[in-house]
Scaffold this motif. Structure first.
Motif, PDB file in Angstrom:
ATOM      1  N   SER A 153       0.860  -1.189   0.000  1.00 21.46           N
ATOM      2  CA  SER A 153       0.000   0.000   0.000  1.00 21.46           C
ATOM      3  C   SER A 153       0.885   1.224   0.000  1.00 21.46           C
ATOM      4  N   PRO A 154       0.479   2.279  -0.712  1.00 21.96           N
ATOM      5  CA  PRO A 154       1.302   3.499  -0.748  1.00 21.96           C
ATOM      6  C   PRO A 154       1.489   4.064   0.658  1.00 21.96           C
ATOM      7  N   SER A 155       2.659   4.609   0.866  1.00 27.31           N
ATOM      8  CA  SER A 155       2.969   5.184   2.175  1.00 27.31           C
ATOM      9  C   SER A 155       2.405   6.600   2.275  1.00 27.31           C
ATOM     10  N   ASP A 156       2.474   7.136   3.495  1.00 29.87           N
ATOM     11  CA  ASP A 156       2.047   8.517   3.711  1.00 29.87           C
ATOM     12  C   ASP A 156       3.220   9.471   3.645  1.00 29.87           C
ATOM     13  N   ALA A 157       4.341   8.997   3.148  1.00 35.77           N
ATOM     14  CA  ALA A 157       5.556   9.819   3.119  1.00 35.77           C
ATOM     15  C   ALA A 157       5.562  10.717   1.884  1.00 35.77           C
ATOM     16  N   GLU A 158       6.768  11.108   1.498  1.00 36.59           N
ATOM     17  CA  GLU A 158       6.913  12.161   0.481  1.00 36.59           C
ATOM     18  C   GLU A 158       6.546  11.681  -0.925  1.00 36.59           C
ATOM     19  N   TYR A 159       6.846  10.376  -1.281  1.00 38.33           N
ATOM     20  CA  TYR A 159       6.623   9.891  -2.637  1.00 38.33           C
ATOM     21  C   TYR A 159       5.760   8.630  -2.613  1.00 38.33           C
ATOM     22  N   PRO A 160       4.477   8.720  -2.301  1.00 37.20           N
ATOM     23  CA  PRO A 160       3.630   7.529  -2.254  1.00 37.20           C
ATOM     24  C   PRO A 160       3.390   6.980  -3.653  1.00 37.20           C
ATOM     25  N   GLY A 161       3.244   5.666  -3.750  1.00 37.37           N
ATOM     26  CA  GLY A 161       2.987   5.037  -5.036  1.00 37.37           C
ATOM     27  C   GLY A 161       2.989   3.533  -4.906  1.00 37.37           C
ATOM     28  N   THR A 162       2.772   2.858  -6.020  1.00 36.09           N
ATOM     29  CA  THR A 162       2.738   1.396  -6.017  1.00 36.09           C
ATOM     30  C   THR A 162       4.133   0.806  -6.007  1.00 36.09           C
ATOM     31  N   TRP A 163       5.059   1.385  -6.793  1.00 39.05           N
ATOM     32  CA  TRP A 163       6.416   0.847  -6.892  1.00 39.05           C
ATOM     33  C   TRP A 163       7.433   1.972  -6.672  1.00 39.05           C
ATOM     34  N   PRO A 164       8.515   1.690  -5.952  1.00 42.37           N
ATOM     35  CA  PRO A 164       9.576   2.694  -5.802  1.00 42.37           C
ATOM     36  C   PRO A 164      10.165   3.072  -7.153  1.00 42.37           C
ATOM     37  N   VAL A 165      10.629   4.304  -7.248  1.00 48.11           N
ATOM     38  CA  VAL A 165      11.196   4.788  -8.518  1.00 48.11           C
ATOM     39  C   VAL A 165      12.420   3.971  -8.918  1.00 48.11           C
ATOM     40  N   VAL A 166      13.272   3.650  -7.940  1.00 45.29           N
ATOM     41  CA  VAL A 166      14.470   2.853  -8.263  1.00 45.29           C
ATOM     42  C   VAL A 166      14.070   1.511  -8.856  1.00 45.29           C
ATOM     43  N   PHE A 167      13.058   0.901  -8.266  1.00 44.08           N
ATOM     44  CA  PHE A 167      12.607  -0.387  -8.787  1.00 44.08           C
ATOM     45  C   PHE A 167      12.054  -0.257 -10.199  1.00 44.08           C
ATOM     46  N   GLN A 168      11.350   0.814 -10.525  1.00 44.73           N
ATOM     47  CA  GLN A 168      10.825   0.992 -11.877  1.00 44.73           C
ATOM     48  C   GLN A 168      11.964   1.016 -12.902  1.00 44.73           C
ATOM     49  N   TRP A 169      13.033   1.714 -12.567  1.00 43.85           N
ATOM     50  CA  TRP A 169      14.177   1.770 -13.478  1.00 43.85           C
ATOM     51  C   TRP A 169      14.831   0.395 -13.635  1.00 43.85           C
ATOM     52  N   VAL A 170      14.971  -0.331 -12.539  1.00 49.87           N
ATOM     53  CA  VAL A 170      15.557  -1.675 -12.604  1.00 49.87           C
ATOM     54  C   VAL A 170      14.686  -2.601 -13.448  1.00 49.87           C
ATOM     55  N   TRP A 171      13.389  -2.525 -13.269  1.00 56.14           N
ATOM     56  CA  TRP A 171      12.464  -3.361 -14.030  1.00 56.14           C
ATOM     57  C   TRP A 171      12.592  -3.091 -15.528  1.00 56.14           C
ATOM     58  N   LEU A 172      12.583  -1.820 -15.904  1.00 55.08           N
ATOM     59  CA  LEU A 172      12.724  -1.467 -17.321  1.00 55.08           C
ATOM     60  C   LEU A 172      14.093  -1.877 -17.865  1.00 55.08           C
ATOM     61  N   ALA A 173      15.138  -1.697 -17.046  1.00 58.11           N
ATOM     62  CA  ALA A 173      16.473  -2.079 -17.505  1.00 58.11           C
ATOM     63  C   ALA A 173      16.573  -3.587 -17.743  1.00 58.11           C
ATOM     64  N   SER A 174      15.957  -4.383 -16.862  1.00 62.45           N
ATOM     65  CA  SER A 174      15.991  -5.837 -17.062  1.00 62.45           C
ATOM     66  C   SER A 174      15.260  -6.229 -18.342  1.00 62.45           C
ATOM     67  N   ALA A 175      14.139  -5.566 -18.634  1.00 64.69           N
ATOM     68  CA  ALA A 175      13.433  -5.849 -19.891  1.00 64.69           C
ATOM     69  C   ALA A 175      14.285  -5.462 -21.100  1.00 64.69           C
ATOM     70  N   LEU A 176      15.021  -4.361 -20.999  1.00 65.37           N
ATOM     71  CA  LEU A 176      15.896  -3.939 -22.098  1.00 65.37           C
ATOM     72  C   LEU A 176      16.990  -4.971 -22.346  1.00 65.37           C
ATOM     73  N   VAL A 177      17.635  -5.452 -21.293  1.00 62.43           N
ATOM     74  CA  VAL A 177      18.710  -6.430 -21.459  1.00 62.43           C
ATOM     75  C   VAL A 177      18.172  -7.710 -22.094  1.00 62.43           C
ATOM     76  N   VAL A 178      16.995  -8.149 -21.654  1.00 57.01           N
ATOM     77  CA  VAL A 178      16.411  -9.357 -22.229  1.00 57.01           C
ATOM     78  C   VAL A 178      16.120  -9.163 -23.711  1.00 57.01           C
ATOM     79  N   SER A 179      15.579  -8.021 -24.095  1.00 55.98           N
ATOM     80  CA  SER A 179      15.255  -7.786 -25.508  1.00 55.98           C
ATOM     81  C   SER A 179      16.499  -7.721 -26.378  1.00 55.98           C
ATOM     82  N   ILE A 180      17.628  -7.348 -25.803  1.00 55.14           N
ATOM     83  CA  ILE A 180      18.874  -7.295 -26.562  1.00 55.14           C
ATOM     84  C   ILE A 180      19.508  -8.675 -26.685  1.00 55.14           C
ATOM     85  N   ARG A 181      19.398  -9.478 -25.625  1.00 55.07           N
ATOM     86  CA  ARG A 181      20.118 -10.746 -25.579  1.00 55.07           C
ATOM     87  C   ARG A 181      19.334 -11.932 -26.131  1.00 55.07           C
ATOM     88  N   TYR A 182      18.010 -11.859 -26.199  1.00 56.30           N
ATOM     89  CA  TYR A 182      17.215 -13.028 -26.564  1.00 56.30           C
ATOM     90  C   TYR A 182      16.444 -12.768 -27.852  1.00 56.30           C
TER      91      TYR A 182
END
Length: 607
Positions: free
Chosen positions: A291-320
């Motif tokens: 559940s989103p927190s009551d802090a400064e940046y509430p949301g479903t997924w942390p921003v760092v995780f969003q970048w990691v998720w997209l980066a993993s998809a990019l690597v897979v699309s390049i390698r496979y």
């Protein structure tokens, strides 16, 4: 190249259409007052025409414009929104309008540029009238559907897009893609199944051939691996320090989430699919259980995780391969939809981003694969060119041998065999000498014919007659004696159980050439041939005494000594040649019974 890039015009627009469908599902109600039952219909009306943008843009434009008119008449616009239909529907309509201007009619049988004669078969007026009519119709559609205060802007904008496509077409500003072989529809289920199996079940590391491209300088694998884990360590601490600002969770779960977020970075070098699976699973867990927190940046997924998720998809699309990438993209989009309705804006952004990322990654993969194929073809072409050059040189040498050497040797045979009939009262000794000359010349002709077969043949495995060896040395000595030379043969030492055929051939040729040199340069002298079987090697010595008179020197030096040294070297032996103390000349060779490993000394290389 076609195999690597086949079907891009076929599958890529439909991948974009799927993304348009998902984004329209999420955003349509922000523009139109829609009931829930009509939402998928409106999303399909926006998305489906986009799939035709690469093959039949005119048909796609007709569908998009017609459905836009129906939607604008059937549903009311939310107050204040400038679009008369969903945003993605309007963008697709404008994209199709531009595509109609660029490619009003499909090319005949190929996407390659047409020749000038074929281009003249199509009236240029048709290529202008079709996009012009589409431009006018789109402008009228916007004029009839948009709000009154926005009518002029939408009409001019739509007209500008259509005119831009026409200008690009007529000016030839966009290169056309090469012809591609589309994927047969019957193969799609099998390809999807194979891609799904690799995307979800394969635990093997990515093949080394898919890392790096042809002609690129890639860092050592250990450097890439350690750099990835060093970056993963930084991602771990960044996630641990910021995750609670986005998602509420128990403090004990923070390092666990940080570890799962960081692992895809460390695994990107060898196991990118495993890293993507971890990121996707974490995304679903956070969307459903967090559940989103009551802090400064509430949301479903942390921003760092969003970048990691997209980066993993990019690597897979390049390698496979492409179909694995399609399965990864579809699964990522499905996982992203779990964030609706809590974080719709982030979901739309991620869907658009992952779609663009996998398309870019797949294009990079196709380019690298094409570069590798091109480098391989270039290498094969160079090898074939070198092989052809060698064959041409061998053919030239064969012609010279046949036309010059073989011709003169044939004359020697004819003269020697006809001499007893042409010369009256020929002594028996002279007749025997002529017979010996004929036999030697015939033997030489046979060997020249065999050499011609080697030079003209292309199969290195062609069989030849048995090569001369040490057991034929006595016959060689008798032949030299018949020619008038005084030759003494001495053999000492126990004969080993096995001697390489290549060594026997080299020994025979060295003795043969040494006797020929002695007869040529020191005629009338005694020649001593010593053959000694030692421990592990054969020792040869051919020596002649000093000649009584100086022999006639050839104008052009021969290659006998060079050839003997090459024969000794090729079987791992040594050869020395030089004058003796009494004014004679001696050739000494030491040859191992078996050539050392790695030497190319097979006797079939010489007839």
């Amino acid at each position: 190249m076609i195999e690597q890039g086949r079907g891009v015009r076929t599958w890529l627009p439909w991948l974009g259409a799927a993304a348009v469908f998902v984004v329209t599902l999420v955003t349509a109600r922000d523009v139109l007052d829609l009931p829930a039952a009509a939402l998928p219909v409106v999303a399909s009306a926006a998305a489906l025409p986009f799939g035709l943008i690469g093959s039949l843009p005119v048909a796609g434009w007709v569908l998009s414009a017609g459905s836009a008119l129906l939607v604008s008449r059937a549903y009311e616009v939310v107050d204040g929104d400038p679009w008369p239909w969903p945003v993605m529907h309007g963008l697709v309509l404008l994209a199709l309008l531009f595509a109609v201007g660029v490619r009003p009619l499909p090319d005949r049988g190929s996407h390659a540029p047409l020749p000038r004669q074929a281009a003249r078969e199509r009236p240029r007026a048709v290529e202008v009238l079709i996009p012009a009519a589409a431009t006018v119709a789109t402008a009228l559609l916007f004029n009839a559907s948009a709000a009154d205060d926005l009518t002029a802007g939408w009409t001019v904008g739509a007209a500008a897009v259509g005119v831009g496509g026409i200008v690009v077409r007529q000016a030839g500003l966009l290169p056309r893609l090469p012809a591609e072989a589309p994927v047969p529809p019957a193969d799609v289920p099998e390809l999807l199944l194979r891609g799904a199996r690799e995307a979800f079940l394969d635990l093997r590391p990515v093949p080394a051939a898919r890392i790096g491209g042809a002609g690129t300088r890639v860092a050592p694998s250990w450097a890439r691996r350690y750099a990835a884990w060093l970056l993963a360590f930084g991602v771990f601490w960044l996630t641990v320090s910021t995750v609670e600002a986005t998602v509420e969770m128990h403090p004990l779960l923070v390092p666990v989430v940080g570890l799962v977020v960081a692992l895809p970075i460390g695994l990107a070098e060898r196991y990118p699919l495993v890293g993507w699976r971890l990121a996707t699973a974490l995304a679903v867990v956070l969307a459903l259980a967090g559940s989103p927190s009551d802090a400064e940046y509430p949301g479903t997924w942390p921003v760092v995780f969003q970048w990691v998720w997209l980066a993993s998809a990019l690597v897979v699309s390049i390698r496979y391969e492409r179909w694995t990438t399609v399965c990864v993209w579809a699964t990522s989009v499905a996982a992203m939809l779990t964030g609706v309705p809590g974080d719709s804006g982030t979901v739309v952004m991620l869907i658009v981003a992952v779609t663009a990322i996998v398309v870019i990654g797949d294009l990079l993969r196709a380019r690298r694969s094409t570069s590798r194929d091109l480098a391989r073809q270039t290498e094969l072409s160079e090898l074939e060119k070198a092989r052809r050059t060698v064959l041409e040189e061998r053919a030239r040498i064969a012609r010279e041998l046949h036309d010059v050497v073989a011709h003169h040797m044939s004359l020697v045979v004819v003269q020697a065999e006809t001499a007893p009939y042409r010369l009256a009262d020929l002594p028996d000794d002279a007749a025997a000498e002529f017979a010996s000359i004929s036999a030697s010349a015939r033997q030489a002709l046979d060997e020249i014919r065999g050499l011609l077969g080697v030079l003209r043949g292309t199969d290195d495995g062609v069989g030849f007659a048995p090569q001369p060896g040490l057991d034929q040395l006595e016959e060689l000595i008798r032949s030299a004696r018949r020619s008038g030379a005084s030759v003494d043969l001495t053999v000492s030492g126990p004969v080993p159980a096995r001697i390489s055929a290549a060594v026997e051939l080299s020994a025979y040729r060295i003795v043969q050439e040494s006797l020929a040199n002695a007869v040529r340069h020191a005629p009338g002298t005694e020649v001593a041939v010593d053959v000694r079987y030692g421990e592990g090697s054969l020792e040869l010595r051919v020596a002649n005494a000093a000649p009584a008179t100086a022999a006639v020197t050839q104008a052009t030096p021969g290659h006998g000594l060079v050839g003997m040294r090459e024969r000794a070297t090729v079987v791992g032996g040594t050869l020395a040649a030089g004058p003796t103390g009494d004014g004679g000349f001696a050739v000494t060779a030491v040859l191992p019974y078996e050539p050392p490993p790695g030497t190319d000394a097979s006797p079939p290389s010489e007839p």
